[in-house]
Design a protein around this motif. Structure first.
Motif, short mmCIF file in Angstrom:
data_model
loop_
_atom_site.label_atom_id
_atom_site.label_comp_id
_atom_site.label_asym_id
_atom_site.label_seq_id
_atom_site.Cartn_x
_atom_site.Cartn_y
_atom_site.Cartn_z
N TYR A 63 -27.16 -43.12 -0.28
CA TYR A 63 -27.79 -43.83 0.84
C TYR A 63 -29.16 -44.40 0.43
CZ TYR A 63 -29.55 -44.55 5.61
OH TYR A 63 -30.06 -45.09 6.76
N ASN A 65 -27.63 -47.45 -0.29
CA ASN A 65 -27.02 -48.52 -1.09
C ASN A 65 -25.52 -48.28 -1.27
OD1 ASN A 65 -29.61 -49.79 -1.66
ND2 ASN A 65 -29.99 -48.02 -2.98
N SER A 83 -35.13 -44.60 0.98
CA SER A 83 -34.09 -43.93 0.19
C SER A 83 -34.17 -42.43 0.45
CB SER A 83 -34.26 -44.23 -1.29
OG SER A 83 -35.53 -43.77 -1.74
N THR A 88 -30.20 -40.18 -7.96
CA THR A 88 -30.99 -41.15 -8.69
C THR A 88 -30.14 -41.76 -9.81
OG1 THR A 88 -31.80 -39.51 -10.26
CG2 THR A 88 -33.08 -39.83 -8.22
#
Length: 328
Positions: A63, A65, A83, A88
């Motif tokens: 989340y 993206n 974000s 990552t």
């Protein structure tokens, strides 16, 4: 709020499909039109969505993206969406575990590596500690992955995104995500549920006389429930958040699928045999008393699964004692 933590950086907390509602003091709610009631803060209701066995990264690690491949629902985050403390670039592509995270597609055929159904991760007390590896969080595949024949032990590293759990990501656009959550001890589902409602897991008392209180570390069912899935059982002492809400005259409820009895024995004992079949053809009973954490506490239990006396009394004190079916 969807509560959970990162599978890859913190202890995974089990999540369960239920909800806790809190609203205005009973006296105010009954004495005035709801539109006229002024809360002490702008928040009038709190809803917590709690699903079993799903760590934070499983739903929200990517989340906000989403991949947005053709043929799947698109998700585009609102401008300024922050974000999360999730997957990552380094965790995705250079993970310390023996497998990198992989995206679970929306319509993956059954039996393939990415099929999210079945072969769930081991959430036992000891395997979780071994997987955490003294804080390195790098042995999840070896210790919590399912190594049974036909299962893929890396499946626990899989994650959905806004194309596959679109509704949850849409909720997150407007409400809160708890991407950093901590429990008082390692352990399986029922430990996480008790932690959710009380913040600690001490005070477990088995039904056998003469046994002292202990700390909950396994998956016993609540003694104060007619519908245990298995033995053994325990009762929890101490206070939970329901007791605190009652003390402040705040209406609340915990809602569980399958809580409404499918039948009753001649002595009034509830029978909870509601079953459901998921999209992959797996059928199971939907109610698990151990995931209904308020059933462990005498002050908030509804042992016989009694219904609310009326719709208007949902959230208030009556024979249901704040414990309800999702239909309520």
């Amino acid at each position: 709020m969807v509560t959970g933590v990162s599978l890859l950086s913190r202890i995974p907390v089990r999540l369960y499909a239920a909800a806790v509602f809190g609203s205005l003091p009973v006296q105010a709610a009954l004495a005035a039109d709801p539109a006229d009631v002024i809360a002490a803060t702008p928040i009038k209701h709190i809803v917590v969505v709690f699903q079993e066995n799903v760590p934070f990264d499983r739903y929200f690690g990517a989340y906000p993206n989403a991949l947005n491949p053709p043929g799947e629902p698109r998700f585009v985050a609102l401008p300024g969406t922050p974000s999360v403390n999730g997957l990552t670039e380094a965790l995705r592509n250079h993970n310390p575990n023996s497998a990198n995270p992989h995206r679970l597609a929306r319509d993956t055929p059954s039996g393939t590596r990415d099929n999210p159904n079945g072969c769930g991760s081991n959430h036992g007390y000891t395997p979780m500690q071994l997987a955490e590896d003294n804080g390195l969080a790098d042995l999840f595949v070896e210790h919590t992955g399912n190594h049974s024949p036909g299962c893929d032990p890396t499946k626990g590293m899989g994650y959905f995104d806004g194309n596959t759990v679109t509704a949850l990501w849409q909720y997150a656009q407007h409400f809160a995500i708890n991407d950093n959550s901590f429990t008082t001890n390692f352990g399986p589902s029922h430990v996480g549920a008790v932690n959710l409602v009380s913040g600690q897991t001490h005070g477990a008392v088995p039904p056998q006389p003469g046994i002292l209180e202990g700390t909950l570390m396994a998956n016993p069912e609540p003694t104060l429930d007619d519908c245990p899935v298995s033995d053994p059982s325990v009762e929890m002492t101490g206070k939970n958040i329901g007791d605190l809400l009652n003390a402040k005259n705040i209406t609340w409820g915990f809602f569980s699928d399958g809580f409404k009895p499918t039948d009753r024995l001649p002595d009034g004992t509830a029978v909870c045999n509601k079953a459901a079949t998921n999209r992959y053809g797996y059928t199971d009973t939907v109610y698990d008393s151990g995931n209904e954490a308020f059933q462990y506490y005498r002050s908030t239990a509804n042992p016989h699964h009694l219904p609310p006396t009326s719709v208007a009394m949902i959230g208030h004190q009556d024979q249901a004692n704040h414990q309800y079916d999702l239909d309520d």
